[in-house]
Design a protein around this motif. Structure first.
Motif, PDB file in Angstrom:
ATOM      1  N   PHE A   1     -19.201   1.611  25.254  1.00 56.82           N
ATOM      2  CA  PHE A   1     -19.881   0.878  26.098  1.00 56.82           C
ATOM      3  C   PHE A   1     -21.567   1.134  25.789  1.00 56.82           C
ATOM      4  O   PHE A   1     -21.938   2.422  25.986  1.00 56.82           O
ATOM      5  CB  PHE A   1     -19.438   1.363  27.587  1.00 56.82           C
ATOM      6  CG  PHE A   1     -20.209   0.526  28.871  1.00 56.82           C
ATOM      7  CD1 PHE A   1     -20.081  -0.787  28.895  1.00 56.82           C
ATOM      8  CD2 PHE A   1     -21.295   0.788  29.326  1.00 56.82           C
ATOM      9  CE1 PHE A   1     -20.627  -1.722  29.660  1.00 56.82           C
ATOM     10  CE2 PHE A   1     -21.850   0.159  30.471  1.00 56.82           C
ATOM     11  CZ  PHE A   1     -21.835  -0.854  30.439  1.00 56.82           C
ATOM     12  N   THR A   2     -22.329  -0.015  25.778  1.00 57.18           N
ATOM     13  CA  THR A   2     -23.489  -0.092  25.552  1.00 57.18           C
ATOM     14  C   THR A   2     -24.375  -0.756  26.543  1.00 57.18           C
ATOM     15  O   THR A   2     -25.578  -1.317  26.258  1.00 57.18           O
ATOM     16  CB  THR A   2     -24.041  -0.195  24.222  1.00 57.18           C
ATOM     17  OG1 THR A   2     -23.727  -1.708  23.647  1.00 57.18           O
ATOM     18  CG2 THR A   2     -23.497   0.864  23.076  1.00 57.18           C
ATOM     19  N   GLY A   3     -23.552  -1.409  27.675  1.00 55.58           N
ATOM     20  CA  GLY A   3     -24.208  -2.221  28.333  1.00 55.58           C
ATOM     21  C   GLY A   3     -25.156  -1.762  29.343  1.00 55.58           C
ATOM     22  O   GLY A   3     -25.414  -0.647  29.653  1.00 55.58           O
ATOM     23  N   SER A   4     -25.677  -2.768  30.342  1.00 51.47           N
ATOM     24  CA  SER A   4     -26.480  -2.461  31.340  1.00 51.47           C
ATOM     25  C   SER A   4     -25.878  -1.971  32.547  1.00 51.47           C
ATOM     26  O   SER A   4     -24.578  -1.967  32.837  1.00 51.47           O
ATOM     27  CB  SER A   4     -27.369  -3.674  31.944  1.00 51.47           C
ATOM     28  OG  SER A   4     -26.437  -4.592  32.339  1.00 51.47           O
ATOM     29  N   ALA A   5     -26.529  -1.678  33.703  1.00 54.27           N
ATOM     30  CA  ALA A   5     -26.011  -1.229  34.920  1.00 54.27           C
ATOM     31  C   ALA A   5     -25.250  -2.250  35.441  1.00 54.27           C
ATOM     32  O   ALA A   5     -24.199  -1.976  36.026  1.00 54.27           O
ATOM     33  CB  ALA A   5     -26.972  -1.022  35.891  1.00 54.27           C
ATOM     34  N   GLU A   6     -25.895  -3.484  35.348  1.00 52.71           N
ATOM     35  CA  GLU A   6     -25.051  -4.611  35.996  1.00 52.71           C
ATOM     36  C   GLU A   6     -23.605  -4.872  35.321  1.00 52.71           C
ATOM     37  O   GLU A   6     -22.688  -5.324  35.913  1.00 52.71           O
ATOM     38  CB  GLU A   6     -25.936  -5.896  35.707  1.00 52.71           C
ATOM     39  CG  GLU A   6     -25.250  -7.002  36.178  1.00 52.71           C
ATOM     40  CD  GLU A   6     -26.223  -8.342  36.145  1.00 52.71           C
ATOM     41  OE1 GLU A   6     -25.897  -9.516  36.482  1.00 52.71           O
ATOM     42  OE2 GLU A   6     -27.377  -8.305  35.446  1.00 52.71           O
ATOM     43  N   ASP A   7     -23.618  -4.655  33.918  1.00 53.17           N
ATOM     44  CA  ASP A   7     -22.561  -4.911  33.144  1.00 53.17           C
ATOM     45  C   ASP A   7     -21.445  -3.765  33.845  1.00 53.17           C
ATOM     46  O   ASP A   7     -20.208  -4.233  33.666  1.00 53.17           O
ATOM     47  CB  ASP A   7     -22.784  -4.789  31.574  1.00 53.17           C
ATOM     48  CG  ASP A   7     -23.533  -5.723  30.969  1.00 53.17           C
ATOM     49  OD1 ASP A   7     -24.066  -6.923  31.636  1.00 53.17           O
ATOM     50  OD2 ASP A   7     -24.336  -5.523  29.994  1.00 53.17           O
ATOM     51  N   ARG A   8     -22.142  -2.524  33.824  1.00 58.25           N
ATOM     52  CA  ARG A   8     -21.193  -1.290  34.121  1.00 58.25           C
ATOM     53  C   ARG A   8     -20.345  -1.759  35.293  1.00 58.25           C
ATOM     54  O   ARG A   8     -19.100  -1.514  35.674  1.00 58.25           O
ATOM     55  CB  ARG A   8     -21.973  -0.209  34.282  1.00 58.25           C
ATOM     56  CG  ARG A   8     -21.288   0.888  34.840  1.00 58.25           C
ATOM     57  CD  ARG A   8     -22.181   1.968  35.452  1.00 58.25           C
ATOM     58  NE  ARG A   8     -22.967   1.356  36.725  1.00 58.25           N
ATOM     59  CZ  ARG A   8     -24.220   1.793  36.981  1.00 58.25           C
ATOM     60  NH1 ARG A   8     -24.988   2.768  36.448  1.00 58.25           N
ATOM     61  NH2 ARG A   8     -24.996   1.259  37.811  1.00 58.25           N
ATOM     62  N   ASP A   9     -21.128  -2.344  36.496  1.00 55.10           N
ATOM     63  CA  ASP A   9     -20.693  -2.501  37.567  1.00 55.10           C
ATOM     64  C   ASP A   9     -19.736  -3.633  37.635  1.00 55.10           C
ATOM     65  O   ASP A   9     -18.676  -3.622  38.676  1.00 55.10           O
ATOM     66  CB  ASP A   9     -21.876  -2.776  38.843  1.00 55.10           C
ATOM     67  CG  ASP A   9     -22.763  -1.592  39.042  1.00 55.10           C
ATOM     68  OD1 ASP A   9     -22.201  -0.709  38.790  1.00 55.10           O
ATOM     69  OD2 ASP A   9     -23.895  -1.642  39.303  1.00 55.10           O
TER      70      ASP A   9
ATOM     71  N   GLY B   1     -21.156   8.041  21.216  1.00 58.07           N
ATOM     72  CA  GLY B   1     -22.646   8.618  20.923  1.00 58.07           C
ATOM     73  C   GLY B   1     -23.276   7.076  20.790  1.00 58.07           C
ATOM     74  O   GLY B   1     -24.686   7.217  21.342  1.00 58.07           O
ATOM     75  N   CYS B   2     -22.903   6.053  20.676  1.00 56.41           N
ATOM     76  CA  CYS B   2     -23.599   4.767  20.938  1.00 56.41           C
ATOM     77  C   CYS B   2     -23.793   4.383  22.276  1.00 56.41           C
ATOM     78  O   CYS B   2     -24.808   3.761  22.841  1.00 56.41           O
ATOM     79  CB  CYS B   2     -22.848   3.602  20.343  1.00 56.41           C
ATOM     80  SG  CYS B   2     -22.887   3.405  18.400  1.00 56.41           S
TER      81      CYS B   2
ATOM     82  N   GLU C   1     -32.193   4.898  28.886  1.00 59.84           N
ATOM     83  CA  GLU C   1     -31.407   3.934  29.860  1.00 59.84           C
ATOM     84  C   GLU C   1     -29.853   3.812  29.933  1.00 59.84           C
ATOM     85  O   GLU C   1     -29.303   3.974  30.813  1.00 59.84           O
ATOM     86  CB  GLU C   1     -32.074   2.460  29.539  1.00 59.84           C
ATOM     87  CG  GLU C   1     -31.399   1.248  30.377  1.00 59.84           C
ATOM     88  CD  GLU C   1     -31.516   0.108  29.844  1.00 59.84           C
ATOM     89  OE1 GLU C   1     -31.257  -0.963  30.469  1.00 59.84           O
ATOM     90  OE2 GLU C   1     -32.445  -0.278  28.850  1.00 59.84           O
ATOM     91  N   ASN C   2     -29.597   4.326  28.723  1.00 60.52           N
ATOM     92  CA  ASN C   2     -28.095   4.454  28.340  1.00 60.52           C
ATOM     93  C   ASN C   2     -27.464   5.624  29.293  1.00 60.52           C
ATOM     94  O   ASN C   2     -26.506   5.516  30.190  1.00 60.52           O
ATOM     95  CB  ASN C   2     -27.753   4.829  26.995  1.00 60.52           C
ATOM     96  CG  ASN C   2     -28.099   3.764  26.068  1.00 60.52           C
ATOM     97  OD1 ASN C   2     -28.091   3.882  24.686  1.00 60.52           O
ATOM     98  ND2 ASN C   2     -27.756   2.357  26.442  1.00 60.52           N
TER      99      ASN C   2
END
Length: 304
Positions: free
Chosen positions: A163-171, A185-186, A192-193
């Protein structure tokens, strides 16, 4: 790369056995060999059969989904995947469908419409085989989540790996029941990650290497939390006692654990390890071994 081949050039001897030995010594308990195409899934199963601690997935990566139509008979291609998954389950080796999903960062390999068509198709595999899904989401969160939600009744659980997405993607992912987020590692490159990872609940997280890719680099924001190191040499100066510089390996999952603990401010790394191990065993329906040790289960692209 684990056969010593880099960009078509043989740089050193095949060292899969050495890499696996180093992983077992480091406390890795099982390894999942990831399939990304029909042929690669066949090879993953062949590798998995060489050791009781190796398992695999069957599926087609979003960037390879043109293979369905290039086969000349997409339905026959799908049936071949289905037969392979059945064979692997009977052998006790296939534990998930994937790697499948959407990747809009690399549309040069496969157009979005074809990716979406065959991502959705692979939910039929998960439903028929009653297996969880090993998922890929890159720069495609809205379409990915829409397709997953539409097919929610057709799979038991999913993990959006690497997973390398944004906080919005995470949610968005966490709003989907039985969806986990895989960190490697990515996932730990930038400040921000780390902020995004910090707010992934531990009970919805897994860790992985995605080796030979996605290692933690010296330029990664998470490097300040790494405590475990291995001697390394360039591939041109191969030494079986050392890891190959810039090639990720399953043993290095310990570094991912250390960075997750560091960015979350967790001092009891053993408890964190046990929780992540429990998540992974439950997801893949493994029986759980002695949880008193750091014993990760590592999804790896070891057949690539």
């Amino acid at each position: 790369m684990f056969k010593g081949i880099y960009n078509g050039k043989q740089c050193h001897v095949s060292d899969i056995a050495t890499v696996l030995s180093r992983a077992w010594t480091a406390g890795v308990d099982r390894i999942i060999v990831t399939g990304g195409s029909l042929e690669e899934s066949k090879e993953a199963l062949t590798i998995a059969e060489t050791d009781a601690r190796l398992f695999c997935t069957v599926g087609v990566h979003p960037t390879r989904c043109k293979e369905f139509e290039e086969s000349g008979d997409p339905d026959k291609h799908f049936q071949a995947l289905l037969s392979l998954a059945k064979e692997g389950i009977e052998k006790g080796k296939v534990v998930a469908i994937g790697e499948c999903g959407l990747d809009y960062d690399r549309l040069q390999f496969c157009p979005a419409e074809i990716q979406k068509k065959y991502f959705e198709k692979q939910f039929e595999l998960a439903h028929a085989m009653k297996l969880p899904m090993f998922l890929h989401m890159r720069a495609a969160a809205p379409d990915f989540c829409e397709i997953v939600e539409r097919n929610r009744s057709r799979f038991s659980a999913g993990v959006a790996h690497s997973f390398t997405g944004s906080a919005e993607d995470r949610d968005k992912l966490l709003s989907i029941s039985n969806m986990y987020i895989g960190v490697n590692g990515c996932s730990l490159k930038t400040a921000e990650n780390l902020d995004v990872v910090r707010s992934i609940p531990i009970e919805r997280m897994m860790i992985e290497t995605d080796s030979p890719y996605c290692g933690i680099k010296n330029t990664s924001a998470g490097i300040k939390f790494v405590k475990s190191t291995w001697p390394s040499k360039k591939k041109e100066k191969y030494d079986q006692e050392c890891i190959v510089k810039d090639r990720n390996e399953p043993c290095l999952v310990r570094q991912v654990l250390e960075v997750v603990a560091g960015c979350k401010g967790i001092s009891e790394i053993g408890q964190l390890s046990r929780t992540l191990y429990h998540n992974t065993c439950r997801f893949y329906e493994f029986c759980q071994c002695n949880l008193s040790m750091i014993r990760p289960v590592v999804p790896s692209h070891i057949c690539q």
